[in-house]
Motif scaffolding. Structure first.
Motif, PDB file in Angstrom:
ATOM      1  N   UNK A  81       0.854  -1.194   0.000  1.00 26.53           N
ATOM      2  CA  UNK A  81       0.000   0.000   0.000  1.00 26.53           C
ATOM      3  C   UNK A  81       0.883   1.234   0.000  1.00 26.53           C
ATOM      4  N   UNK A  82       0.357   2.280  -0.611  1.00 27.35           N
ATOM      5  CA  UNK A  82       1.030   3.574  -0.642  1.00 27.35           C
ATOM      6  C   UNK A  82      -0.026   4.665  -0.483  1.00 27.35           C
ATOM      7  N   UNK A  83       0.399   5.775   0.078  1.00 28.88           N
ATOM      8  CA  UNK A  83      -0.503   6.914   0.207  1.00 28.88           C
ATOM      9  C   UNK A  83      -0.335   7.781  -1.044  1.00 28.88           C
ATOM     10  N   UNK A  84      -1.433   7.949  -1.760  1.00 24.85           N
ATOM     11  CA  UNK A  84      -1.443   8.769  -2.972  1.00 24.85           C
ATOM     12  C   UNK A  84      -2.510   9.841  -2.797  1.00 24.85           C
ATOM     13  N   UNK A  85      -2.072  11.109  -2.802  1.00 28.51           N
ATOM     14  CA  UNK A  85      -2.982  12.253  -2.609  1.00 28.51           C
ATOM     15  C   UNK A  85      -3.828  12.104  -1.342  1.00 28.51           C
ATOM     16  N   UNK A  86      -3.171  11.658  -0.282  1.00 28.19           N
ATOM     17  CA  UNK A  86      -3.840  11.554   1.008  1.00 28.19           C
ATOM     18  C   UNK A  86      -4.682  10.303   1.197  1.00 28.19           C
ATOM     19  N   UNK A  87      -4.753   9.447   0.200  1.00 28.35           N
ATOM     20  CA  UNK A  87      -5.543   8.208   0.313  1.00 28.35           C
ATOM     21  C   UNK A  87      -4.635   6.995   0.169  1.00 28.35           C
ATOM     22  N   UNK A  88      -4.867   6.008   1.010  1.00 32.28           N
ATOM     23  CA  UNK A  88      -4.077   4.779   0.942  1.00 32.28           C
ATOM     24  C   UNK A  88      -4.582   3.949  -0.237  1.00 32.28           C
ATOM     25  N   UNK A  89      -3.643   3.554  -1.102  1.00 34.05           N
ATOM     26  CA  UNK A  89      -3.982   2.792  -2.289  1.00 34.05           C
ATOM     27  C   UNK A  89      -3.223   1.464  -2.277  1.00 34.05           C
ATOM     28  N   UNK A  90      -3.910   0.397  -2.649  1.00 37.73           N
ATOM     29  CA  UNK A  90      -3.303  -0.940  -2.669  1.00 37.73           C
ATOM     30  C   UNK A  90      -2.816  -1.254  -4.088  1.00 37.73           C
TER      31      UNK A  90
END
Length: 130
Positions: free
Chosen positions: A60-69
Motif C-alpha cells: 500500500x502507498x498513500x497517494x494524494x492523502x488516500x491509501x492505495x493498494x
C-alpha cells in the motif's frame, strides 16, 4: 510406487549420493550443461515447478492523502542447496531474467523475480504449476 535397481543409475544421475543434497557439492556434468544450454526454459520451469511458486504480492502507498493498494505478480524459488540456486540463477541470467537473492533464517536461499518484464518472460515460458 515405482522401484528400479541398476548399477548404472549414478551414470545417469551423477548428483545422487549419500547424505542431504544441500550438504554436499552438486555439479552438472558436461552433457547435462549442454542440455541446460540448449533448453534453458525447460530447466527453469522444472526448478520452479519443484521448488518455486508464482504469487501475487501487494503493498500500500498513500497517494494524494488516500491509501492505495498495489498488486503485482512475482516468482519465488527457494532451496537449501547453494549449488542448485547457482544453477537456477545462472540460467535466469542466460535467458535475460532479472532476479534478487536472499538467505533466510532457515538457512535456505530465496530467489525473487519481480520486475515486470522478467515476470512476463517467466509467465510466457514457465506457466502454472501442475
Amino acid at each position: 510406487m515405482v522401484t528400479a535397481y541398476n548399477s548404472h543409475w549414478p551414470c545417469l544421475f551423477p548428483q545422487h549420493g549419500p547424505g542431504k543434497k544441500h550438504e554436499r557439492r552438486i555439479e552438472l556434468q558436461p552433457w547435462q550443461r549442454q542440455i541446460v544450454a540448449e533448453h534453458p526454459w525447460r530447466f527453469v520451469r522444472g526448478l520452479v515447478h519443484s521448488d518455486g511458486s508464482r504469487i501475487t504480492n501487494w503493498t500500500t502507498r498513500v497517494v494524494r492523502g488516500r491509501r492505495k493498494r498495489y498488486e503485482y505478480p512475482r516468482y519465488f524459488f527457494t532451496n537449501k542447496s547453494g549449488d542448485i540456486v547457482r544453477f537456477y540463477c545462472e540460467t535466469l541470467d542466460a535467458v535475460g531474467v532479472a532476479w534478487r537473492s536472499t538467505r533466510s533464517a532457515r538457512n535456505a536461499y530465496s530467489v525473487s523475480v519481480a520486475r515486470r518484464a522478467s515476470v512476463a518472460l517467466m509467465d510466457e515460458h514457465v506457466g502454472p504449476k501442475y
